[in-house]
Design a protein around this motif. Structure first.
Motif, PDB file in Angstrom:
ATOM      1  N   GLY A 161     -11.965  28.311   2.702  1.00  0.00           N
ATOM      2  CA  GLY A 161     -12.080  26.831   2.110  1.00  0.00           C
ATOM      3  C   GLY A 161     -11.481  26.276   4.377  1.00  0.00           C
ATOM      4  O   GLY A 161     -11.666  25.078   3.707  1.00  0.00           O
TER       5      GLY A 161
ATOM      6  N   ALA B  29     -13.565  26.787   6.750  1.00  0.00           N
ATOM      7  CA  ALA B  29     -14.425  25.481   6.360  1.00  0.00           C
ATOM      8  C   ALA B  29     -14.710  24.400   6.334  1.00  0.00           C
ATOM      9  O   ALA B  29     -14.875  23.904   7.181  1.00  0.00           O
ATOM     10  CB  ALA B  29     -15.418  25.545   4.962  1.00  0.00           C
ATOM     11  N   THR B  30     -13.298  23.951   6.767  1.00  0.00           N
ATOM     12  CA  THR B  30     -12.777  22.310   6.363  1.00  0.00           C
ATOM     13  C   THR B  30     -12.534  22.215   8.219  1.00  0.00           C
ATOM     14  O   THR B  30     -12.454  21.469   8.784  1.00  0.00           O
ATOM     15  CB  THR B  30     -11.723  22.073   5.652  1.00  0.00           C
TER      16      THR B  30
ATOM     17  N   SER C 213     -15.326  21.999   9.988  1.00  0.00           N
ATOM     18  CA  SER C 213     -16.899  20.377   9.596  1.00  0.00           C
ATOM     19  C   SER C 213     -16.324  19.399  10.394  1.00  0.00           C
ATOM     20  O   SER C 213     -17.095  18.900  10.214  1.00  0.00           O
ATOM     21  CB  SER C 213     -16.518  20.677   7.939  1.00  0.00           C
TER      22      SER C 213
ATOM     23  N   ARG D  25     -22.834  19.714   9.375  1.00  0.00           N
ATOM     24  CA  ARG D  25     -21.690  20.364   8.701  1.00  0.00           C
ATOM     25  C   ARG D  25     -22.058  20.463   7.263  1.00  0.00           C
ATOM     26  O   ARG D  25     -21.781  20.991   6.750  1.00  0.00           O
ATOM     27  CB  ARG D  25     -20.889  18.829   8.708  1.00  0.00           C
ATOM     28  N   ASP D  26     -23.250  19.689   6.887  1.00  0.00           N
ATOM     29  CA  ASP D  26     -23.216  19.820   5.233  1.00  0.00           C
ATOM     30  C   ASP D  26     -23.767  21.633   4.895  1.00  0.00           C
ATOM     31  O   ASP D  26     -23.863  22.054   3.751  1.00  0.00           O
ATOM     32  CB  ASP D  26     -24.055  18.779   4.796  1.00  0.00           C
TER      33      ASP D  26
ATOM     34  N   THR E 220     -21.058  23.602   5.439  1.00  0.00           N
ATOM     35  CA  THR E 220     -20.430  23.776   4.012  1.00  0.00           C
ATOM     36  C   THR E 220     -20.451  24.513   2.770  1.00  0.00           C
ATOM     37  O   THR E 220     -19.930  25.222   2.259  1.00  0.00           O
ATOM     38  CB  THR E 220     -19.472  22.562   4.412  1.00  0.00           C
TER      39      THR E 220
ATOM     40  N   ILE F 154     -18.634  27.397   0.962  1.00  0.00           N
ATOM     41  CA  ILE F 154     -19.229  27.869  -0.015  1.00  0.00           C
ATOM     42  C   ILE F 154     -19.808  28.726  -1.333  1.00  0.00           C
ATOM     43  O   ILE F 154     -19.174  29.199  -2.096  1.00  0.00           O
ATOM     44  CB  ILE F 154     -19.364  26.104  -0.567  1.00  0.00           C
TER      45      ILE F 154
ATOM     46  N   GLY G  54     -26.780  23.329   0.806  1.00  0.00           N
ATOM     47  CA  GLY G  54     -25.898  21.588   2.002  1.00  0.00           C
ATOM     48  C   GLY G  54     -27.130  20.706   2.611  1.00  0.00           C
ATOM     49  O   GLY G  54     -26.767  20.170   3.001  1.00  0.00           O
TER      50      GLY G  54
END
Length: 69
Positions: A12, A15-16, A19, A28-29, A32, A36, A62
């Motif tokens: 996580g 990923a942050t 992004s 980015r979507d 992410t 996830i 996403g």
């Protein structure tokens, strides 16, 4: 169980950070969602196939997340 939680937190955080640097909008979507989905697949199935399947499905979801704005 503790190792799965630690893996989820690390992924996580990764990923942050991904992004936040250089990806915009749909990219980015997608990234992410893939991260996830991969984490969810690993937690649910606990093997490589479910991790990859979760990442693929998460990436698709996403990429479509904010498509109709």
């Amino acid at each position: 169980m503790t190792s799965k939680i630690i893996k989820a937190v690390v992924i996580g955080a990764l990923a942050t950070s991904v992004s936040a640097c250089g990806l915009h909008g749909q990219q980015r979507d997608t990234a992410t969602g893939a991260v996830i989905g991969g984490v969810a697949g690993n937690i649910i199935g606990g093997n490589t196939v479910s991790t990859v399947a979760g990442a693929a499905l998460g990436g698709v979801v996403g990429s479509q997340w904010n498509k109709h704005r």
